[in-house]
Write a protein that holds these residues in place. Sequence first.
Motif, PDB file in Angstrom:
ATOM      1  N   ILE A  24       0.692  -1.837  -0.134  1.00 34.70           N
ATOM      2  CA  ILE A  24      -0.158   0.310  -0.041  1.00 34.70           C
ATOM      3  C   ILE A  24       0.928   1.336  -0.211  1.00 34.70           C
ATOM      4  O   ILE A  24       2.258   1.383   0.695  1.00 34.70           O
ATOM      5  CB  ILE A  24      -1.282   0.203   1.542  1.00 34.70           C
ATOM      6  CG1 ILE A  24      -0.487  -0.074   2.291  1.00 34.70           C
ATOM      7  CG2 ILE A  24      -1.231  -0.992   1.139  1.00 34.70           C
ATOM      8  CD1 ILE A  24      -1.081   0.484   3.513  1.00 34.70           C
ATOM      9  N   VAL A  25       0.491   2.029  -0.292  1.00 41.04           N
ATOM     10  CA  VAL A  25       1.029   3.423  -0.507  1.00 41.04           C
ATOM     11  C   VAL A  25       1.013   4.136   1.183  1.00 41.04           C
ATOM     12  O   VAL A  25      -0.296   4.216   1.493  1.00 41.04           O
ATOM     13  CB  VAL A  25       0.692   4.848  -1.447  1.00 41.04           C
ATOM     14  CG1 VAL A  25       1.328   6.367  -1.619  1.00 41.04           C
ATOM     15  CG2 VAL A  25      -0.347   4.188  -2.914  1.00 41.04           C
ATOM     16  N   ALA A  26       2.182   4.192   1.514  1.00 39.45           N
ATOM     17  CA  ALA A  26       2.367   5.442   2.781  1.00 39.45           C
ATOM     18  C   ALA A  26       2.699   6.218   2.682  1.00 39.45           C
ATOM     19  O   ALA A  26       2.057   6.933   3.421  1.00 39.45           O
ATOM     20  CB  ALA A  26       3.438   4.166   3.456  1.00 39.45           C
ATOM     21  N   LYS A  27       2.796   6.571   1.548  1.00 41.96           N
ATOM     22  CA  LYS A  27       3.760   8.126   1.724  1.00 41.96           C
ATOM     23  C   LYS A  27       3.597   8.639  -0.030  1.00 41.96           C
ATOM     24  O   LYS A  27       4.259   7.896  -0.517  1.00 41.96           O
ATOM     25  CB  LYS A  27       4.194   8.775   2.545  1.00 41.96           C
ATOM     26  CG  LYS A  27       5.392  10.031   2.948  1.00 41.96           C
ATOM     27  CD  LYS A  27       6.352   9.977   3.303  1.00 41.96           C
ATOM     28  CE  LYS A  27       6.953  12.073   3.278  1.00 41.96           C
ATOM     29  NZ  LYS A  27       7.918  11.764   3.819  1.00 41.96           N
ATOM     30  N   ALA A  33       6.094   7.638  -4.683  1.00 42.41           N
ATOM     31  CA  ALA A  33       5.335   6.868  -3.381  1.00 42.41           C
ATOM     32  C   ALA A  33       5.815   5.997  -2.942  1.00 42.41           C
ATOM     33  O   ALA A  33       6.896   5.378  -3.458  1.00 42.41           O
ATOM     34  CB  ALA A  33       4.163   6.596  -4.280  1.00 42.41           C
ATOM     35  N   TYR A  34       5.696   6.412  -1.743  1.00 40.79           N
ATOM     36  CA  TYR A  34       6.659   5.394  -0.990  1.00 40.79           C
ATOM     37  C   TYR A  34       6.029   4.146  -0.326  1.00 40.79           C
ATOM     38  O   TYR A  34       4.672   4.197  -0.067  1.00 40.79           O
ATOM     39  CB  TYR A  34       6.834   5.671   0.675  1.00 40.79           C
ATOM     40  CG  TYR A  34       8.528   6.832   0.231  1.00 40.79           C
ATOM     41  CD1 TYR A  34       9.666   6.714   0.336  1.00 40.79           C
ATOM     42  CD2 TYR A  34       7.936   8.128   0.046  1.00 40.79           C
ATOM     43  CE1 TYR A  34      10.716   7.331   0.401  1.00 40.79           C
ATOM     44  CE2 TYR A  34       8.467   8.992  -0.269  1.00 40.79           C
ATOM     45  CZ  TYR A  34      10.277   8.502  -0.086  1.00 40.79           C
ATOM     46  OH  TYR A  34      10.725   9.296  -0.430  1.00 40.79           O
ATOM     47  N   VAL A  35       5.596   2.865  -1.138  1.00 42.47           N
ATOM     48  CA  VAL A  35       5.219   1.611  -1.135  1.00 42.47           C
ATOM     49  C   VAL A  35       5.284   0.550   0.040  1.00 42.47           C
ATOM     50  O   VAL A  35       6.519   0.310   0.441  1.00 42.47           O
ATOM     51  CB  VAL A  35       4.534   1.013  -2.220  1.00 42.47           C
ATOM     52  CG1 VAL A  35       4.076  -0.417  -1.253  1.00 42.47           C
ATOM     53  CG2 VAL A  35       4.563   1.610  -3.583  1.00 42.47           C
ATOM     54  N   GLU A  56      11.933   2.199   7.274  1.00 44.22           N
ATOM     55  CA  GLU A  56      12.897   1.948   6.369  1.00 44.22           C
ATOM     56  C   GLU A  56      12.595   0.063   5.388  1.00 44.22           C
ATOM     57  O   GLU A  56      12.904   0.493   4.272  1.00 44.22           O
ATOM     58  CB  GLU A  56      13.709   1.038   7.752  1.00 44.22           C
ATOM     59  CG  GLU A  56      13.782  -0.304   8.124  1.00 44.22           C
ATOM     60  CD  GLU A  56      12.852   0.356   9.358  1.00 44.22           C
ATOM     61  OE1 GLU A  56      12.280  -0.596   9.596  1.00 44.22           O
ATOM     62  OE2 GLU A  56      13.454   1.631   9.483  1.00 44.22           O
ATOM     63  N   GLU A  57      11.859  -0.598   5.409  1.00 45.41           N
ATOM     64  CA  GLU A  57      11.140  -1.347   4.172  1.00 45.41           C
ATOM     65  C   GLU A  57      10.298  -1.223   3.401  1.00 45.41           C
ATOM     66  O   GLU A  57      10.103  -1.470   2.154  1.00 45.41           O
ATOM     67  CB  GLU A  57      10.341  -2.624   5.273  1.00 45.41           C
ATOM     68  CG  GLU A  57       8.811  -2.125   5.448  1.00 45.41           C
ATOM     69  CD  GLU A  57       8.442  -3.423   6.283  1.00 45.41           C
ATOM     70  OE1 GLU A  57       6.853  -3.635   6.019  1.00 45.41           O
ATOM     71  OE2 GLU A  57       9.138  -4.200   6.760  1.00 45.41           O
ATOM     72  N   ASP A  58      10.095   0.425   2.962  1.00 47.66           N
ATOM     73  CA  ASP A  58       8.851   1.237   1.876  1.00 47.66           C
ATOM     74  C   ASP A  58      10.068   1.121   1.262  1.00 47.66           C
ATOM     75  O   ASP A  58      11.573   1.473   0.938  1.00 47.66           O
ATOM     76  CB  ASP A  58       9.029   2.566   2.272  1.00 47.66           C
ATOM     77  CG  ASP A  58       7.699   2.007   3.422  1.00 47.66           C
ATOM     78  OD1 ASP A  58       7.639   1.398   3.932  1.00 47.66           O
ATOM     79  OD2 ASP A  58       6.827   3.660   3.720  1.00 47.66           O
TER      80      ASP A  58
END
Length: 79
Positions: A24-27, A33-35, A56-58
């Motif tokens: 999912i898109v976190a930011k 986009a940070y997924v 850190e895992e995105d």
Amino acid sequence: MTAPLTNDEVGKTVVDAAGKELGIVAKVDGSRAYVDPNPSLAEQALASLGWEGEDEEDYIVTEDMLESVGEEIVLRGEL
């Protein structure tokens, strides 16, 4: 080219060209986009409320990697 990424994408599911869920898109930060590939239930709930966050895992997805943005975000097949 798809529409630009906005904060409205936070919480949306990201899938590959075959429809496999990738996270999912976190930011959203500009055209990136940070997924989050393994969101916890709490992270999913916060994202659905539009509260951004990253860890850190995105991994990063850029606008040029997108096939479409709608109910979910679909990545192009030729990446």
